[in-house]
Design an enzyme around this catalytic site. Structure first.
Site, PDB file in Angstrom:
ATOM      1  N   HIS B 418     -36.206  -5.259 -88.930  1.00 44.76           N
ATOM      2  CA  HIS B 418     -36.576  -6.467 -88.362  1.00 44.76           C
ATOM      3  C   HIS B 418     -36.637  -7.488 -88.996  1.00 44.76           C
ATOM      4  CE1 HIS B 418     -38.912  -9.484 -85.919  1.00 44.76           C
ATOM      5  NE2 HIS B 418     -38.013  -9.197 -84.926  1.00 44.76           N
ATOM      6  N   CYS B 794     -19.372  -9.277 -85.121  1.00 45.29           N
ATOM      7  CA  CYS B 794     -20.612 -10.148 -85.523  1.00 45.29           C
ATOM      8  C   CYS B 794     -21.885  -9.291 -85.787  1.00 45.29           C
ATOM      9  CB  CYS B 794     -21.086 -10.937 -83.886  1.00 45.29           C
ATOM     10  SG  CYS B 794     -21.482  -9.756 -82.693  1.00 45.29           S
TER      11      CYS B 794
END
Lengths: 840, 840
Positions: B418, B794
């Site tokens: 993250h 993406c």
């Protein structure tokens, strides 16, 4: 008579077809061909009935003309398959003032009134849909006729042709109703399924001599054993009456009045008819009959309704008596039926106090006292007290408690949650995902909104076959795995052409698998061996080891324990293959999750609590499913696999002494790249060489890969270069292909299945489109690289008939499933093989 | 002379080949062809040198015979590529008693002793590997010769042939050494890379007139701008001497003595040579030269070493001066070079106090005070104090703090944790997985074993380009995104033939993306819009809503905020496509994780703490990655997607007023089944119809699917029936294909990559074999079902040159990456297009 295909008198030679006239018409023709006393019957075809619903009448005059003047008639439905339903029968068509007067004269006014009133009601309410209340008792026929005329602005029809026309029309329209259609489609009927109708001459139900109606069958619906069962009621008509208390037995019976006592010849005729029907219709049938002044008539015959165990017994007995073939017997029993014979069941006839419902996660039922912790379950078990382990969800730490419990109930989780999978493996009944439950582990209470609070020690019953949780004890039906069950399985073994292995983690599991007879062990999950308290402590020492030396020391203490497990397994399986999966779960599964556990562990390891807590936190993962486990652990903490390989090989040497040599199968979990296999293979080969050298004994083994990541399936070609077998772990493969954790899916799976997003829960039914394609790709590529590679499915899907069909079609060598699913798997496999033989 | 291909005098017409004689030989030949004063040089081929290493001598007499008696010779290595290395040069071969005596006579004993001693040392130590200490200063040539004879049991060789033979042999063997081989293989050399050697006539380094050695280049290595840079030292030899303090400038310079002051003609000759070389060798070269009694000789030329910004400037200037084409300029700059121009860098020349190392997770460097919480970061930022956010790992709650921080340092996580992903998106430097760190959040301290304890407020420097964490402040090099950088990107836009979009979650991101010039937004993750404190509160109210009404009310409050975001986005992007991904993360990401947060939330929602805690626990998942998120949430909590669709359409209407109509793209995340798309499509279509109706405005939009589960890739055919575009989310697809959580992979990824289990981290470099196959399958099936379907990648891989190559080869329409990766992506895309043009 106009004997067109649309309206056929049922004679031995009439062209009656099940797919044009229905199952009942065909069955009646068979009875006619057996020269049994079947009353004059006419079959209307599906097309005729379709026409009726659209307003096209057949030649009603001709139809009525087949019967004698003054005959009473019945109309019954005849759908293509017996369980597709159809409108209820209408009796006594032809009743009118004249017939009523005649009956009154011969049998008294009361008898005439009762019969006439019954028909007026049926015609008004069931056929013409008039208000039922208008015809409610007490009422006389005259008043009923007046109400009818008021409502219809027409008098009650006196001619049989009009009555019969309306009855046929009403039944034809009822078949087209939406709910009837949905109901039969749910049973597999096509959208355009047709209805046939049968018009049959009735006997008057009243007479001077022995007159009445009955049903009889020659086996017990419950056990399937031969036994005359039935009821008879004098001066009555139809099945409905037979539930009355006045109904009599058929055979002489010490419990009460029996038909045989008065009419031994007729009962003997029934027995003979029963034998004939069984032999010629090749099925146990229930017969509906009447006596008219002592004369027997057989109105109808239907397949005997039966319990699961009755089903198996009847099929086996018919085959053993030479009435049907063994293949027929195998195809007649639906595979899942066997589940009900393997487990205790809640008696559906008994009283029930439903507390809540959840997912029927592991079949069987048990009653016991509520316990909230695994240790309480063990303690209850040690005292011989049946107990139900109730948890929010279970984790590997709970396994011994799950073993000790008689049933498991969890608030969370689906069909493939930890609780569900383990429970099915252990054969312990389980209801999971009972989301209504409110557990308070601190207070040790269980609540369901609107119900009283339950405490530890309160008795409940968990029915893992239905998903129901009941208050208190329920009456049970015991399992029945001997006799016909065992015979059928033996026949299935002869018929099937795909291997069935069992998943067995412990010698106990293996013993269970052997009772069902398996082709080996397809998946031995070695980690479950480490949850024994002594081993768990050593495992934890290994996890907390400061350095390589300490770790090695801990592993060396585990070695003899593992070796012992494998020796026992190999000996139990007597040379059959045993596929051992190397250690798979993340290490944190072996560490305690709560404060108490952490304190105890710190004390046991003589370490500060803070260090233990820190290490546990450090091992936590965001997505443990996708984390440091399987071969990843094997590569980064090499000692574990080396210890396991050594244990396997040393056990191989011991178990092979004086016996057929054991050839162990070693399976690497969670592979995603060829190099993982190469690295482990090198290490395992080295251990094997060392053990051969140390023991001076030669042995061989097979190294394979558990294909459970999509990548391993895609790269199966290069992986198979180093793998003698590929076993598809469809649980994990499904999770990864869908991006769906089985432990978390419970939250939305029911919505998804209800809305048809997924046609079925892919953890229960193999997803052929997605996961299936990966399986086929993997199999094809594996086989291309190594033509003799062994292919199989292990995991939950292994026991599912649909997955077995898939595996068989894909040419897999075997499927492996939990021991309790082996019987279902065997029967399903046998049916597939038989179906292929028939088709080819 | 025996001018065989194995031993070639470097003349304009000699058949010198880079792949047979090496790069330096070829370069020298080019200088010779330019008629520059290059001393007599002979090139030995790779084969000759290979033979030497195996003991096969070339014709040494012939070789020595090329040169004049009494010539001193140098030998230099000439590998195929300049950066593959090679053994160091050996100078002054041919020195012996006679030459020493001659020099002593002409230039004095001291000069003769120095030169002779230097050669004896070099020959004894570097060539024959004798003990260095034996020849350490102070020592005379005579003593050195005696030591040599003692050691070798042979006198020091006096003939040039023997000396040269030993030198060549030693250099040939050095090339075959293990560490030399590993070093060059790390730079991409093949295992069998060859070494060429160049034997060159030397000038004596001492003389009566101007005599000495120097290097010169005509651009600044740092900036790339034109500027004569170099050093010259009279009466010296070789590059090594030039680092001495006595070295002089080349051009007249106010800082000190310069060669130009004494020898203006020679310096002018150097300038002319430089111009010629730049034009004809089409590169900025650094020239090694000597003056021998005023006469210029050019010994060698190598590509000017250069910084990243120098590299870009030089390429652009060469193209703008017409020396090379724009395509050449584009291919000369390695794409990742651009990263260094976009971020501040720690000056490699500055002092460094290394505290620890981690993973270089987001490029750039920053110095600031340590803070341990997101709120402390925000508070420091509000005071204008640079700060470094230090966390065990980050979670979505930390986003605002990450935004406020100047850099991020985490103990856990890999390249795709993250922290890393968000930091790269934000352009904030980040070092993740610094596993040495010991954080104590309670005491607010940071420790590294063996170092002092650091407290909140202590200053550190995080270098996200190298992964280093430094104590205190470091000197920095500032980014340079104007000038040549911008020019090169413009050229790249002209050259490339695949779309480059940016991932942009907020108007701020979109603005940044626009500064790099993009073809649209390829991924707008709407959930990041909800972490603003006001919105977060409403989100939480939505999550805690008791019923549909409350939930609806909360969503209605979010609607205008979302609409506002989209209006701004659409306006910023001025009609370029914006692909908005519907809400994706699990709801629990929006809830606090600690006691304080739970208490605060309970107070805010006016609910009992126990209820809030219970709801949070209830929402926890075992594997959140694979849980209730994406379209699963969209289907089970329908209000969220309906609100988002409405916000998008209402924003479309507003942003289209008076402008070119906006055509929004709406993307459904985490799809695994066609039916999911159908259900959402129906709902979105209905919202669109309602908005059209309410506003009286027509608009169109495109609905597509984010393909990120293996199943969606496999079923892309049927999915594309309902999807105008398929955008492959390669992060999640990689996670699921490998069964590998990127957040947990850090624990073993380095072991895996080091042991070659995975050739590279698949989260950094797209796995072509596994994930790539799914991409190709998905693309093919999608295109088959809908030939005009738009295909793209993406996610993190989108900016990776290798993935761009893959996407381009697969015919994808565009790639989308974080704004800071856009320049690299553009350059990589341009290079691919150019390379295709050249090949075709």
């Amino acid at each position: 008579m106009p004997d067109t295909p649309d309206m056929l008198q049922i004679t031995p030679s009439a062209p009656i077809q099940t797919d044009q006239h229905g199952n009942r018409a065909k069955c009646l023709q068979r009875l006619v061909r057996l020269e049994l006393p079947v009353p004059l019957s006419v079959a209307l075809s599906f097309d005729t009935v379709r026409g009726l619903a659209l307003g096209h009448l057949p030649d009603m005059t001709a139809l009525a003309g087949i019967f004698d003047d003054g005959d009473l008639l019945s109309v019954r439905s005849s759908s293509q398959a017996p369980d597709w339903g159809g409108p209820g029968s209408v009796l006594n068509i032809g009743m009118n003032d004249a017939v009523a007067a005649r009956i009154a004269k011969e049998h008294g006014q009361a008898a005439a009134d009762a019969l006439y009133l019954s028909f007026i009601r049926s015609y008004a309410v069931d056929v013409l849909r008039l208000d039922e209340d208008l015809f409610a008792a007490p009422i006389t026929p005259r008043l009923a006729l007046a109400h009818f005329e008021d409502e219809m602005e027409d008098p009650f029809p006196q001619d049989v042709e009009t009555q019969l026309t309306e009855v046929l029309r009403a039944m034809a329209r009822a078949w087209e109703g939406t709910s009837a259609r949905l109901l039969r489609q749910a049973k597999g009927a096509p959208a355009d399924a047709g209805l046939g109708l049968i018009v049959q001459r009735m006997a008057l139900s009243i007479g001077k001599e022995e007159t009445g109606a009955g049903v009889v069958q020659f086996v017990s619906s419950e056990s399937g054993f031969a036994q005359i069962t039935g009821r008879y009621l004098p001066q009555s008509q139809g099945r409905a009456a037979l539930s009355e208390a006045a109904a009599q037995f058929i055979e002489t019976d010490e419990r009460g009045v029996a038909l045989e006592d008065r009419c031994p010849k007729q009962v003997e005729a029934l027995r003979q008819a029963g034998k004939l029907i069984r032999t010629r219709l090749r099925e146990e049938m229930q017969i509906e009959f009447t006596l008219m002044e002592g004369k027997l008539a057989i109105l109808d015959a239907v397949r005997v309704p039966r319990s699961a165990r009755g089903d198996v017994r009847i099929a086996v007995d018919l085959a053993e008596d030479g009435v049907i073939s063994r293949d027929d017997a195998l195809t007649r029993v639906a595979p899942f039926t066997l589940n009900q014979l393997m487990h205790r069941q809640v008696n559906p006839e008994g009283p029930k106090d439903l507390l809540t419902r959840g997912i029927a996660a592991a079949p069987g039922a048990a009653t016991g006292k509520i316990v909230f912790t695994a240790s309480a379950a063990q303690s209850a078990s040690s005292k011989g007290e049946p107990c139900i382990l109730v948890r929010r969800e279970t984790s590997p730490e709970d396994i011994r408690g799950m073993h000790a419990a008689d049933a498991i109930l969890t608030e969370r989780g689906g069909m493939t949650s930890h609780a569900a999978v383990i429970a099915r493996g252990l054969g312990v009944p389980c209801v999971s995902g009972a989301t209504d439950l409110q557990l308070d582990h601190r207070k040790k209470t269980l609540t369901v909104p609107g119900r009283r609070v339950f405490h530890e020690g309160d008795v409940i019953t968990v029915d893992g076959s239905s998903g129901e949780v009941l208050v208190g004890a329920a009456t049970m039906i015991e399992p029945a795995m001997g006799g016909a069950f065992a015979t059928l399985l033996r026949w299935a073994d002869d018929a099937r052409d795909i291997g069935i292995r069992a998943n067995a983690d412990t010698p106990e599991d293996a013993r269970l698998a052997q009772t069902f007879g398996v082709d080996g062990i397809g998946l031995c999950r070695t980690e479950h061996m480490f949850f024994d308290p002594i081993r768990l402590t050593v495992m934890r020492e290994m996890i907390f080891a400061e350095d390589q030396e300490d770790r090695k020391a801990a592993l060396e203490r585990l070695l003899p324990m593992q070796r012992g497990d494998f020796i026992e397994l190999f000996k139990l399986m007597e040379g059959q293959p045993v596929c051992i999966r190397l250690f798979d779960p993340p290490l944190h599964e072996f560490l305690p999750g709560d404060r108490d556990g952490i304190r105890a562990l710190a004390a046991a390891l003589d370490l500060p609590v803070s260090r233990v807590a820190a290490r546990i936190e450090n091992l936590q993962e965001f997505n443990p499913m996708l984390g440091m486990r399987g071969v990843r652990l094997g590569i980064t903490v090499p000692g574990i696999y080396s210890m396991q390989a050594r244990a396997i090989f040393e056990a191989t040497v011991v178990a092979s002494q004086g016996k057929e040599p054991v050839v162990p199968e070693i399976m690497i979990p969670l592979v995603s790249a060829k190099r993982e296999v190469e690295l482990i293979k090198d290490r395992v080969d080295a251990v094997a060489a060392a053990v051969r050298n140390e023991t001076g004994t030669q042995f061989t083994y097979r190294l394979g890969v558990m294909v459970e990541t999509p990548r391993a399936a895609l790269r199966a070609g290069e992986i198979a270069e180093h793998a003698a077998f590929l076993s598809f772990g469809t649980n994990d493969l499904t999770q990864m292909t869908y991006g769906l954790s089985r432990d978390d899916a419970g939250r939305f799976m029911s919505v998804y299945v209800n809305q048809g997003v997924f046609p079925e829960d892919p953890f229960q039914r193999l997803d052929r489109d997605g996961v299936g394609e990966l399986l086929l790709l993997g199999a094809e590529r594996g086989r291309q690289a190594r033509p003799d590679v062994t292919l199989s499915i292990c995991g939950e899907h292994g026991g599912d008939p649909d997955s077995i069909a898939f595996s068989r079609a894909a040419g897999f060598d075997y499927v492996s499933c939990s021991p309790f699913r082996v019987p279902v798997a065997k029967l399903a496999a046998a049916q597939l093989a038989i179906s292929d033989t028939i088709e080819s």
